[in-house]
Design a protein around this motif. Sequence first.
Motif: not given
Length: 252
Positions: A185-197, A234-241
């Motif tokens: 589910s979306f509640e079990q996901m993390a995402y990193i993005g940088d633009s309007s899309g 990489l830092e986002a990945y570490q924060k998720i962990i």
Amino acid sequence: MIKLFVTDLDGCISEPFRTPNWDAINRIRELNIESRSLDIIPPLTICTGRPYPYAEAVAQWLDIKLPFVFESAGLFHWDGHRFETAINTENGEMEPIRQMKKWLTQEVLPNYPGVNLEFTKMMDAGIVGPDVKVIEKLHGLILEKVKNDYPGMEVHATDISVNTLMPGNDKLQGFKLLSKALDISFEQMAYIGDSSGDVPALKKVKMAFAPLNAKDIAKKHGVVIQKKSTEAVLEAYQKIIEYNKSAGETQS
């Protein structure tokens, strides 16, 4: 618990037209491999507006074994090398995209050497080039064209690209395909993005991140990592962990 970490490509995993930070890439790859034996590390996959060949190459760098999203809303399955889309690409539904490609190729891009149509794209009319100011100008021209001739179509831009998509065939649709394919589910996901899309997906996932180099609109919808591109992923990945570790300790 976060069961899936999804990353955009341009502006996140790598900076366009530059050599990636291979040390950071290698560490991200190592974490992805470790996810197969450690529950607190979610596996990694990709959601990008770039075409399939580019996304597949980066997926191989990162040893990604899960399906990944290309062209914002196309899903590639390694098992059987299958493609899955929400739009029928063969019944005329994509005619506005074909007309946009024709207009770009015949009337626009001849005036802008160095900017190219993304020829391998199947579901959107994308252009790419290294000059930010030229891309900004083309973004304006494309927005005007869509407003006049194809109202309802979506236009998303980065510093190096402009993508025109059918309504709703954006990264949120890509995440829906991922969610269904992986039963996550979306509640079990993390995402990193940088633009309007990236915004439609950033607004829906449990943990949303944006690198320091992200557009302001993306930063409004995610935790801003005070690093750029690959180092931010990489830092986002570490924060998720760390989040998963804390969640596991709380449950125990």
